[in-house]
Design an enzyme around this catalytic site. Sequence first.
Site, PDB file in Angstrom:
ATOM      1  N   GLU A  80       8.123   9.504  26.305  1.00  0.00           N
ATOM      2  CA  GLU A  80       6.918   9.778  27.075  1.00  0.00           C
ATOM      3  C   GLU A  80       6.764   8.917  28.326  1.00  0.00           C
ATOM      4  O   GLU A  80       6.180   9.371  29.307  1.00  0.00           O
ATOM      5  CB  GLU A  80       5.671   9.572  26.179  1.00  0.00           C
ATOM      6  N   SER A 338     -19.029  -4.595 -30.765  1.00  0.00           N
ATOM      7  CA  SER A 338     -18.900  -5.958 -31.303  1.00  0.00           C
ATOM      8  C   SER A 338     -18.229  -6.941 -30.358  1.00  0.00           C
ATOM      9  O   SER A 338     -17.887  -8.038 -30.767  1.00  0.00           O
ATOM     10  CB  SER A 338     -18.083  -5.904 -32.607  1.00  0.00           C
TER      11      SER A 338
END
Length: 770
Positions: A80, A338
């Site tokens: 580019e 528990s």
Amino acid sequence: MSEKASAKTICFLSVGLTVILAAGFLFALPRTLFDEPFSATVWSRDGRLLSAKVAPDGQWRFFPTDSVPDKFRTAITTYEDKRFYDHFGVDLLALGRAVGQNLSAGRITSGASTLTMQTIRLSRDGKPRTLREKLIEMVLALRLELRCDKDEILALYAAHAPFGGNVVGLESASWYYFGRSARQLSWGESALLAVLPNAPSLIHMKRNRERLREKRDGLLDRIWRSGHIDSLTCALARQEPLPEAPEPMPMQAMYLLGKMKKGALRSTLDADLQSRINALARRCNNQYRGNKINNLAVVVMDVHSGEVLAYVGNVYDPADRSTGTSVDVIPAPRSSGSVLKPILYAAMLDNGTALPTMLFPDVPTYYKDFTPQNYNRTFDGAVPANRVVERSLNVPSVRMLDKYGRENFLSLVRGLGFRTINRSAGHYGLSLILGGAEITLWDLTAAYMLMAAKLNDQDTIHAPHYDPANAAVVSADDIPLSRGALWLMFEAISHVTRPEEEGEWQYFTSSKKIGWKTGTSYGNRDAWAVGATPDYAVGVWVGNCSGEGRPLMTGVGYAAPVLFEVFGLLPGGSWFSEPYGDLEPAVVCRQSGFLASQVCPDRDTVMIPQSAAAGEVCPYHRIVNLSPDLKYRVTTDCCDAARIVRKPMFILPPAQEWYYKKQHTDYQPLPPLHPGLSGAEAGGDPIEIIYPQPGRVLVAPKSLEGEAQSLVFTAVHRDRNAVLFWHIDDEYLGATTLEHKLSVRPAPGQHRLTVIDEHGASKSVVFSCR
């Protein structure tokens, strides 16, 4: 106007115009170029993507990174903007070439946009591509070059460039097309992504593939000719296939992802461990669904750092929302079962209200609005405290909480971070220790992690940070239990019988010693397992998000096997070092576990917390006067004082003795009274009324027709062969032998129940009935 005045005006206007243009240039660029929503993402501790979801606008757009990988940088600048690092936002050479080409062709064939200008164009999405807009882009590109360095501009471009379909940004494209980070891409993959923003509509799995390949291969040739790669690398990169279909986004931490609306979370999760535990959870969940148990959650924490290494909030199934698979169970309040019992045990060790082998009653027990029952519906009479925790017995646990104090225990568990236990002691009552409160898997695992960290003698403890309320550094002094009590607690729960497949674990050198506890809530709605070693804490929950209970679903049967498989995935290590400075030796009665009295014949030396040194002395050993042949209890009324044998004996209260001697064949009950004595003359209290208890208000059950039914009163006697005579308010009811139970239908009001044996010994309680 004079020429001099005109010159001054022109000069003033020129300066003013220059200032305006300069100010316009300086302030033309918005402070924030991009204001777009990002995908929520979760990343592992080593930077691997664990989970992601599309941004609110439907785009895959990951949060920007600070830099761009070298391969993509080379590819995108070669394709580019080859002079990207040499110009100031506008490439004059490329601009001159483009103008010539466009004039020659009579139409626009080249735009000469630099990567900086393209970044500006991306930030001005929707603007028409006109000459005026191109001039604006040039001006803003120059301004952007003054604000950011080249690498920052390139990172901005890579984060917002389109890569086909709804994929925006380099990192999201890398995961979408190749299933890995951009930093792991090959030269061929980097080149493919570099050509896409130029024409993102090219990418399609079924069309334009050859054109796309040509553009990629052409870029690879340019990269080779520029000297960035050699010919062999170029040739190999050209042989790489194009992606056939998008890669599925990872779904390894969906429930952690659900906590986020946007942004990137760099978590502490271990990607490999998270993946393996996800697979384990799916396998177990598939098995458990046979019993209509649909949900399962696991969390793993590092004891040394407080970091969360694995977070499986549920077994994710996007196709099945009806069974609660979309719910993150880890922060959800559920009945505790528990799992709090070991904490109570440690607390009682700390203040001396319990010692490791101190006996606690395990007999039928009735409170005003609560009647605890052991899981197996049996009683042992009396059980050592460490065995109460190891066997998770309910009745003695309730008695332990009653002794320690509900308010004290509430303060303790809140100090350990159980934020959902936020009501009063009166609200919870003694059922708090059996699941009467709601907790979260997060708080449970974090509490065991913090206790393990203190036992490691870590000065500061980092609380897990995925929950903002726990994102803190905690001092070891903030953990409200001593290291001595914690060591004894972890020792006790390390001896809990493991599930069947783990039953012989101690015979394998590769196995780990783990302190662990299970819990099952009322109605088999929640199955818990939590465990800790000096290095890791693991929490597991199994059940249904709907709250539906399932037969046979218990912590031991369903959550514990998952717990041990998770620990099997973790590295091994040593066990906790005994904190000698926090423990001291104490002489205790071998039979009762209390501090030894002067008359206790058999003694042991055990290590206890320093604060427990002033605990209770054995109440069960006493000197008994016996006949010379040891067959009878005597006094000087029936035996010469010189011939009386004074013998220390271990004597439990009648109710405890009744059940205890069934389990302990070596227990020696008191010999019978000498025939010449009555119970009153010999002293002692051989009778105990188990039900009703003093002051209790009884409500008679009713039949289906609404008629009041009988109540069953219960008593015990030291002498198994004794006959008991029952009276209410001086009215004789009848006699019982062996199992002393009597059906009674008292009238409403207050009554006195009296039980008498054949020697005249008696016991009475006052109760009410309505």
